[in-house]
Design a protein around this motif. Structure first.
Motif, PDB file in Angstrom:
ATOM      1  N   ASN A 120      -1.368   3.912 -16.984  1.00 54.84           N
ATOM      2  CA  ASN A 120      -1.711   2.724 -17.754  1.00 54.84           C
ATOM      3  C   ASN A 120      -0.716   1.637 -17.365  1.00 54.84           C
ATOM      4  OD1 ASN A 120      -3.281   1.404 -19.748  1.00 54.84           O
ATOM      5  ND2 ASN A 120      -1.545   1.566 -21.151  1.00 54.84           N
ATOM      6  N   LEU A 121      -1.163   0.703 -16.577  1.00 55.51           N
ATOM      7  CA  LEU A 121      -0.254  -0.343 -16.117  1.00 55.51           C
ATOM      8  C   LEU A 121      -0.220  -1.473 -17.134  1.00 55.51           C
ATOM      9  CD1 LEU A 121      -1.118  -0.615 -12.327  1.00 55.51           C
ATOM     10  CD2 LEU A 121       1.031   0.197 -13.333  1.00 55.51           C
ATOM     11  N   VAL A 122       0.971  -1.841 -17.521  1.00 54.65           N
ATOM     12  CA  VAL A 122       1.137  -2.885 -18.524  1.00 54.65           C
ATOM     13  C   VAL A 122       1.867  -4.069 -17.895  1.00 54.65           C
ATOM     14  CG1 VAL A 122       2.329  -3.427 -20.696  1.00 54.65           C
ATOM     15  CG2 VAL A 122       1.066  -1.290 -20.464  1.00 54.65           C
ATOM     16  N   TYR A 123       1.345  -5.272 -18.189  1.00 55.12           N
ATOM     17  CA  TYR A 123       1.951  -6.501 -17.663  1.00 55.12           C
ATOM     18  C   TYR A 123       3.429  -6.573 -18.015  1.00 55.12           C
ATOM     19  CZ  TYR A 123       3.257 -11.367 -17.345  1.00 55.12           C
ATOM     20  OH  TYR A 123       3.930 -12.517 -17.051  1.00 55.12           O
ATOM     21  N   ASP A 124       4.252  -6.904 -17.047  1.00 55.24           N
ATOM     22  CA  ASP A 124       5.681  -6.994 -17.304  1.00 55.24           C
ATOM     23  C   ASP A 124       6.234  -8.399 -17.019  1.00 55.24           C
ATOM     24  OD1 ASP A 124       8.150  -5.466 -17.953  1.00 55.24           O
ATOM     25  OD2 ASP A 124       8.721  -6.174 -15.950  1.00 55.24           O
ATOM     26  N   ARG A 125       5.960  -8.936 -15.829  1.00 58.58           N
ATOM     27  CA  ARG A 125       6.558 -10.235 -15.470  1.00 58.58           C
ATOM     28  C   ARG A 125       5.787 -10.844 -14.315  1.00 58.58           C
ATOM     29  NH1 ARG A 125       9.483  -5.981 -13.366  1.00 58.58           N
ATOM     30  NH2 ARG A 125       9.998  -6.183 -11.154  1.00 58.58           N
ATOM     31  N   TYR A 126       6.119 -12.067 -14.006  1.00 61.57           N
ATOM     32  CA  TYR A 126       5.447 -12.714 -12.868  1.00 61.57           C
ATOM     33  C   TYR A 126       6.438 -13.565 -12.108  1.00 61.57           C
ATOM     34  CZ  TYR A 126       5.540 -17.349 -15.015  1.00 61.57           C
ATOM     35  OH  TYR A 126       5.963 -18.531 -15.535  1.00 61.57           O
ATOM     36  N   GLN A 127       6.065 -13.932 -10.890  1.00 63.96           N
ATOM     37  CA  GLN A 127       6.766 -15.008 -10.196  1.00 63.96           C
ATOM     38  C   GLN A 127       5.771 -15.761  -9.324  1.00 63.96           C
ATOM     39  OE1 GLN A 127       9.464 -14.495  -6.934  1.00 63.96           O
ATOM     40  NE2 GLN A 127       9.022 -12.306  -6.725  1.00 63.96           N
ATOM     41  N   VAL A 128       6.069 -17.027  -9.120  1.00 65.95           N
ATOM     42  CA  VAL A 128       5.195 -17.901  -8.337  1.00 65.95           C
ATOM     43  C   VAL A 128       6.039 -18.544  -7.255  1.00 65.95           C
ATOM     44  CG1 VAL A 128       3.869 -20.053  -8.436  1.00 65.95           C
ATOM     45  CG2 VAL A 128       3.644 -18.386 -10.269  1.00 65.95           C
ATOM     46  N   TYR A 129       5.492 -18.651  -6.062  1.00 65.91           N
ATOM     47  CA  TYR A 129       6.230 -19.357  -5.001  1.00 65.91           C
ATOM     48  C   TYR A 129       5.255 -19.963  -4.003  1.00 65.91           C
ATOM     49  CZ  TYR A 129       5.625 -14.603  -3.107  1.00 65.91           C
ATOM     50  OH  TYR A 129       5.107 -13.385  -2.739  1.00 65.91           O
ATOM     51  N   GLU A 130       5.739 -20.906  -3.240  1.00 70.34           N
ATOM     52  CA  GLU A 130       4.916 -21.528  -2.210  1.00 70.34           C
ATOM     53  C   GLU A 130       4.837 -20.616  -1.004  1.00 70.34           C
ATOM     54  OE1 GLU A 130       5.975 -25.546  -1.231  1.00 70.34           O
ATOM     55  OE2 GLU A 130       4.564 -26.112  -2.818  1.00 70.34           O
ATOM     56  N   GLY A 131       3.698 -20.659  -0.321  1.00 71.46           N
ATOM     57  CA  GLY A 131       3.522 -19.839   0.878  1.00 71.46           C
ATOM     58  C   GLY A 131       3.088 -18.431   0.516  1.00 71.46           C
ATOM     59  N   ASN A 132       3.214 -17.506   1.464  1.00 68.12           N
ATOM     60  CA  ASN A 132       2.963 -16.087   1.166  1.00 68.12           C
ATOM     61  C   ASN A 132       3.919 -15.244   1.996  1.00 68.12           C
ATOM     62  OD1 ASN A 132       1.869 -16.082   3.753  1.00 68.12           O
ATOM     63  ND2 ASN A 132      -0.029 -15.067   3.167  1.00 68.12           N
ATOM     64  N   LYS A 133       3.971 -13.952   1.676  1.00 74.09           N
ATOM     65  CA  LYS A 133       4.917 -13.079   2.392  1.00 74.09           C
ATOM     66  C   LYS A 133       4.143 -12.158   3.323  1.00 74.09           C
ATOM     67  CE  LYS A 133       8.096 -12.536  -1.536  1.00 74.09           C
ATOM     68  NZ  LYS A 133       8.348 -11.646  -2.674  1.00 74.09           N
ATOM     69  N   PRO A 134       4.721 -11.784   4.459  1.00 77.32           N
ATOM     70  CA  PRO A 134       4.052 -10.784   5.300  1.00 77.32           C
ATOM     71  C   PRO A 134       4.013  -9.422   4.591  1.00 77.32           C
ATOM     72  CG  PRO A 134       6.158 -11.466   6.270  1.00 77.32           C
ATOM     73  CD  PRO A 134       5.993 -12.243   5.002  1.00 77.32           C
ATOM     74  N   ILE A 135       3.064  -8.583   4.962  1.00 79.15           N
ATOM     75  CA  ILE A 135       3.012  -7.226   4.408  1.00 79.15           C
ATOM     76  C   ILE A 135       3.594  -6.302   5.481  1.00 79.15           C
ATOM     77  CG2 ILE A 135       1.566  -5.470   3.345  1.00 79.15           C
ATOM     78  CD1 ILE A 135      -0.571  -7.576   2.895  1.00 79.15           C
ATOM     79  N   PRO A 136       4.699  -5.618   5.182  1.00 82.08           N
ATOM     80  CA  PRO A 136       5.382  -4.845   6.231  1.00 82.08           C
ATOM     81  C   PRO A 136       4.446  -3.849   6.932  1.00 82.08           C
ATOM     82  CG  PRO A 136       6.697  -4.912   4.225  1.00 82.08           C
ATOM     83  CD  PRO A 136       5.381  -5.541   3.888  1.00 82.08           C
ATOM     84  N   GLY A 137       4.385  -3.935   8.251  1.00 82.54           N
ATOM     85  CA  GLY A 137       3.618  -2.965   9.051  1.00 82.54           C
ATOM     86  C   GLY A 137       2.128  -3.195   9.088  1.00 82.54           C
ATOM     87  N   LEU A 138       1.646  -4.169   8.320  1.00 80.31           N
ATOM     88  CA  LEU A 138       0.199  -4.383   8.250  1.00 80.31           C
ATOM     89  C   LEU A 138      -0.166  -5.803   8.695  1.00 80.31           C
ATOM     90  CD1 LEU A 138      -0.589  -2.737   4.800  1.00 80.31           C
ATOM     91  CD2 LEU A 138      -1.583  -2.029   6.986  1.00 80.31           C
ATOM     92  N   PRO A 139      -1.381  -5.948   9.224  1.00 83.23           N
ATOM     93  CA  PRO A 139      -1.861  -7.292   9.528  1.00 83.23           C
ATOM     94  C   PRO A 139      -2.168  -8.031   8.230  1.00 83.23           C
ATOM     95  CG  PRO A 139      -3.599  -5.672   9.854  1.00 83.23           C
ATOM     96  CD  PRO A 139      -2.362  -4.901   9.522  1.00 83.23           C
TER      97      PRO A 139
END
Ligand code: GLA
Length: 733
Positions: free
Chosen positions: A101-120
């Motif tokens: 049961n996943l419960v909301y904990d926190r968020y963050q917002v930023y400009e751009g996006n991040k690469p996903i390690p090892g994946l396209p």
């Protein structure tokens, strides 16, 4: 900032000029989906999602028994917590429980996006192109943290998503399902379009109505496959190419996948997509992280052409990485259909010389240059040159091809091995094979175990030695069989469920290393034609061989179907000989070229063997393509008439300033006495006057409202004396 946050309500509204995507905390703390569709006012706080329970057999999950998950739209649903639809993930905990049961904990917002390690994954060129929201949810019992990533793109009607799991406890947990996205819709008035086929007839669109129950497509072949492409469109019933609402969901992944639509008896639609959970297990020890692949979610209110155009531009600008990104692709000549594996240096150079005379820019040496490769029974795995065929090696051949005035390209199939090879004799444990079972062959070859870094390393070094010692500017990376007996020899039982995914990570890692070492190389991916044509591959190889079926008539369907999810600049398309090798069908050279020009364009035949008349046609085609390839490959594509519906198919490309457009009509069978056919064009400037093939002058509005007839061609089409003919119209404002 394209994300409006309501701190008190814990709601997040992601928006751009086209779409809105609203998510927020549900009554029991899980993250719910509140709205996805056309842009709405971002100040709207969304109410009404907290559905009441009070229904027999519904399980309430709040103390007041007023809220049931069964009726909720959720972002990343769990197993066993009151939602009875298919979950987005499953975690087997050390005590044997799978309930989470996943419960909301926190968020963050930023400009751009991040690469996903090892994946396209899609990427920003500058941070201002996109904004990312990370929502972190926690399961306090399993001690797992899940971060949901959402990137909203400023200039595209697109949201990209993926999820990341982290073990924040001390016990090992096992992921047995980790999908990339879940989209819950409040109704199910949709059609589902899948892109299906097999070798030689890849990515035909097939429409199915979404109905109560479950529908799905998947691959368990170890590659995305020609059978079902990892791309699905959900469209409203009245949506067509030119109007109406639709969503495209494109998985940026090349391995086993699953896409599923589930409609319950409350009329809600759940769409999920990601790595195929079948035979997937991923152990996570304390502190370890698992990232799912990304999905690209495209939204339109303006029909399927708009959906595809949006996706094409996005992939060209924010997915493809290559020096050839947004650049016209070289016109190539490939020797495969000309010689197969029977060649020597002189034969190759003769073909290359004739190619140069015709005007091609790049010569590609296909299969047969290495090891003991005289037929497909031997040689794969031995990436050193066969000096019986090429006495001066690849180095010498590349030099000679360069001296002719052409760039040089090379075929490889690095994931495979023939039993008859030095590599297999030395390392029989380097193939995927289950103990004491048959080692199933496909095209007389086995699949190397790319889940083992030492295997990838060996192939890397072999290839490095070839590529670094020759002037190679293009590589065709092939993959000619699916995975069977998926078992990594010598690896502990609990890790066997990782093998399919680790395999594809191994493939990606080899691409990454070669791209880093040889950044100038243009890669084209291939898998017995179009068996691994997906957004994941496009990240590494900006073009992909669409199909081994080079028959023009077949290619209209293959390329037309492919264009729903992938840009023209990604489609490897060649003119081959007539009658065609695969179908025996005959077509005029110009008709074959008129279809191949909706692609990267090239030739796949021995130009020494064509008639003088045909050679003259080829020369003209190349001059033409050099002038217009930028428009074909990067203009705005409009599908006008589908080859799956009618005898006549047509499509067009329009330049950004709308001053130049090219329309191609293709007719399968000659029909006598049909009168003049017209086709209403798209995307022109209604106020501009266009000359059609340097003859008639016609206003854009007339061409779009009344249509283009066979005017502008040298003869009315109904007088054409053959089946499988085409007409091309060049419109200049
Ligand atoms: C696959 C490819 C072809 C060709 C052959 C060579 O079938 O799709 O284009 O490269 O392999 O064996």
């Amino acid at each position: 900032m394209a994300i409006k946050i309501f701190e008190k309500e814990k709601q997040f509204h992601l928006y751009n000029s086209k779409l809105s995507y609203v998510i927020g905390e549900c009554r029991d703390g899980e993250v719910g989906q509140l709205y996805f569709g056309k842009r709405i006012n971002e100040n709207q706080i969304v109410y009404g999602y907290q559905t009441l329970a009070g229904r027999p057999l519904c399980c309430a999950v709040t103390e007041d028994e007023n809220y049931t998950k069964e009726l909720a739209c959720l972002e990343y649903p769990a197993f066993g917590n009151g939602d009875f639809r298919g979950p987005a993930y499953e975690i087997r905990q050390s005590n044997g429980s799978r309930v989470t049961n996943l419960v909301y904990d926190r968020y963050q917002v930023y400009e751009g996006n991040k690469p996903i390690p090892g994946l396209p994954a899609s990427y920003v060129n500058t941070d201002s192109e996109a904004t990312t929201l990370e929502i972190v949810c926690v399961d306090e019992v399993a001690k797992v943290e899940v971060t949901l990533f959402y990137t909203i793109w400023e200039d595209y009607s697109i949201i990209t998503r993926h999820a990341s799991f982290k073990n924040i406890g001390s016990d090992e947990v096992k992921l047995t399902k980790a999908l990339s996205c879940c989209l819950d819709f409040p109704d199910y008035e949709y059609d589902w379009i899948q892109f299906e086929g097999a070798w030689g007839r890849e990515r035909y669109p097939h429409v199915r109505p979404v109905e109560k129950g479950i529908m799905s497509i998947e691959s368990m072949r170890g590659h995305s496959s020609a059978n079902f492409n990892p791309f699905v469109i959900l469209k409203r019933k009245n949506t067509d190419e030119f109007q109406g609402e639709a969503m495209g969901i494109n998985l940026v992944y090349s391995g086993n996948f699953a896409a599923k639509a589930e409609v319950d008896n409350y009329g809600k639609l759940r769409f999920t997509m990601g790595i195929n959970p079948n035979w997937f297990v991923w152990p996570l020890n304390s502190g370890e992280v698992f990232d799912t692949p990304e999905v690209i979610i495209t939204y339109t209110k303006n029909g399927l052409n708009d959906l595809s155009q949006n996706l094409h531009k996005f992939m060209n600008n924010n997915l493809v990485r290559s020096p050839y990104k947004n650049k016209p692709r070289p016109i190539l000549l490939n020797n495969w259909e000309a010689t197969e594996m029977e060649f020597d240096e002189e034969k190759i150079l003769k073909i290359a010389r004739k190619g140069k005379e015709a005007g091609v820019e790049l010569f590609v040496l296909d299969d047969g240059w290495f090891g003991k490769r005289d037929d497909d029974y031997a040689g794969l795995g031995d990436w050193f040159v066969n000096t019986n065929k090429l006495p001066d090696g690849i180095t010498g051949l590349a030099k000679k091809v360069n001296e002719i005035g052409l760039d040089f390209g090379l075929w490889i199939e690095p994931e495979m091995v023939n039993p008859d090879s030095d590599l297999y004799r030395a390392h029989p444990d380097w193939v995927l094979a289950a103990p004491d079972r048959r080692r199933t062959l496909g095209r007389h070859q086995m699949v190397l175990d790319y889940s083992k870094p030492e295997v990838v390393d060996n192939i890397y070094h072999q290839l490095y030695d070839v590529i670094s010692t020759a002037n190679i500017s293009y590589i065709k990376w092939d993959m000619n069989r699916s995975i069977t007996e998926c078992f990594s020899q010598g690896v502990a039982p609990e890790y066997q469920g990782m093998v399919y995914h680790k395999y594809i990570l191994g493939v990606y890692s080899l691409y990454e290393r070669l791209i880093k070492d040889f950044p100038h190389i243009l890669f084209e991916s291939c898998a017995s034609g179009g068996g691994r044509f997906d957004a994941g591959m496009l990240y590494y190889a900006p073009q992909a061989w669409c199909s081994d079926d080079t028959d023009g008539h077949e290619r209209v369907k293959i390329q037309y179907g492919t264009s729903y999810g992938y840009p023209i600049a990604s489609m490897g398309a060649h003119v081959s000989k007539s009658p065609n090798n695969q179908t025996g069908r005959s077509m005029d050279a110009d008709d074959r070229a008129n279809i191949a020009c909706f692609g990267t364009f090239g030739y796949e035949l021995d130009l020494n063997e064509v008639s003088e008349e045909e050679f003259a046609q080829v020369k003209k085609q190349i001059v033409f393509m050099k002038e217009y390839r930028g428009l074909f490959q990067y203009g705005t594509l409009y599908r006008l008439q589908s080859p799956f519906e009618k005898n006549t198919a047509s499509w067009m490309v329009v330049s950004e300033d709308k001053k130049l457009a090219i329309v191609v009509m293709y007719k399968s069978l000659k029909t006598p006495n049909v009168g003049m056919e017209t086709i209403r064009l798209q995307g022109l400037d209604e106020k501009l006057v266009y000359t059609v093939n340097d003859k008639e002058k016609i206003y854009g509005d007339f061409l779009m409202e009344r249509g283009l007839g066979t005017m502008g061609s040298d003869e009315p089409w109904y007088l054409s004396d053959a089946d499988f003919t085409s007409r091309m119209f060049i419109l200049k404002a």
